[in-house]
Design a protein around this motif. Sequence first.
Motif, PDB file in Angstrom:
ATOM      1  N   LEU A  62       0.827  -1.209   0.000  1.00  0.00           N
ATOM      2  CA  LEU A  62       0.000   0.000   0.000  1.00  0.00           C
ATOM      3  C   LEU A  62       0.863   1.260   0.000  1.00  0.00           C
ATOM      4  N   THR A  63       1.959   1.224   0.754  1.00  0.00           N
ATOM      5  CA  THR A  63       2.865   2.377   0.780  1.00  0.00           C
ATOM      6  C   THR A  63       3.441   2.632  -0.602  1.00  0.00           C
ATOM      7  N   ALA A  65       2.146   1.773  -3.513  1.00  0.00           N
ATOM      8  CA  ALA A  65       1.095   2.223  -4.423  1.00  0.00           C
ATOM      9  C   ALA A  65       0.756   3.695  -4.202  1.00  0.00           C
ATOM     10  N   VAL A  66       0.573   4.085  -2.940  1.00  0.00           N
ATOM     11  CA  VAL A  66       0.250   5.484  -2.627  1.00  0.00           C
ATOM     12  C   VAL A  66       1.412   6.394  -3.008  1.00  0.00           C
ATOM     13  N   LEU A  67       2.626   5.956  -2.712  1.00  0.00           N
ATOM     14  CA  LEU A  67       3.810   6.757  -3.033  1.00  0.00           C
ATOM     15  C   LEU A  67       3.950   6.949  -4.532  1.00  0.00           C
ATOM     16  N   LEU A  69       1.608   6.722  -6.838  1.00  0.00           N
ATOM     17  CA  LEU A  69       0.506   7.551  -7.350  1.00  0.00           C
ATOM     18  C   LEU A  69       0.740   9.020  -7.028  1.00  0.00           C
ATOM     19  N   ALA A  70       1.134   9.320  -5.802  1.00  0.00           N
ATOM     20  CA  ALA A  70       1.382  10.710  -5.416  1.00  0.00           C
ATOM     21  C   ALA A  70       2.544  11.297  -6.200  1.00  0.00           C
ATOM     22  N   THR A 214       8.677   0.323   1.465  1.00  0.00           N
ATOM     23  CA  THR A 214       8.059   0.035   0.179  1.00  0.00           C
ATOM     24  C   THR A 214       8.254  -1.436  -0.142  1.00  0.00           C
TER      25      THR A 214
END
Length: 261
Positions: A62-63, A65-67, A69-70, A214
């Motif tokens: 999740l980290t 993926a969010v990283l 995307l951001a 990550t």
Amino acid sequence: MAARLAVRALALLTLAYLALPLVVVIGGSLTETKFLSFPPQGLTLDWYRVVLHDPTYVRSFLTSAVLALAATLFALVIGLPAAIAIARHSFRGKGLLSALLLSPLVLPHIVIGAALLQYGSAIGLVRNFPALLVGHVVIVTPFVLRTLLPHFSPGQRALEEASRDLGASAWTTFRLVTLPLIRPGLVSGAIFAFITSFINVELSIFNTTAALNTIPVQLFNYVQYSVDPSIAAVSALTILAAAVGIVLIDLLIGLDLLPDK
């Protein structure tokens, strides 16, 4: 005719060769043994259950993926105006700005990571999500800029001027004329940026912790002490996520819009 069949056969063999590692990874994740084995000795999904029930793996995924995307969103926000400025305007320092933004393409990521860690330590921005995000934005922005620049052609400028002459505002011209023309560059740049961020190890390893990790760094740390099929299961899940992402992009935007070159 024979030459065409030979070229097609060669292309199929090349694709099969490139896909073979994926088959090995997926096959290794299905083995019943407690060590990596291919062909798999028996078929089981136990290793996927191990991964999905391990909060460390889930949190790391999740980290990442969010990283990613951001970082991609920030790269688009930075890269698009920079591409317009470099392609459409002449100003002092234009060459320097272009070289500065594209320099992460030629600098090793481990060097950038070490430099950001040293600088971040001086300002108190180290080993947290913002520190990771800054580093990833630095390394992925050049991909967005590099894919956008070729789309700002003289012919496109003529269409924009025609739109303005017909009474459209600058924003309307950008939204209805410029943006559709550069959309292939935006999509391909975003894809490259997301993938580069998601798989990065060299830069990420400088600002990760046990609580903030990550998935590539998690795997890198894990294989130093143990090697089992859970590694292949994580890799297979990553492949599946990438395939789902490509399908969604194709449905929402259309991969036929991507440039041929």
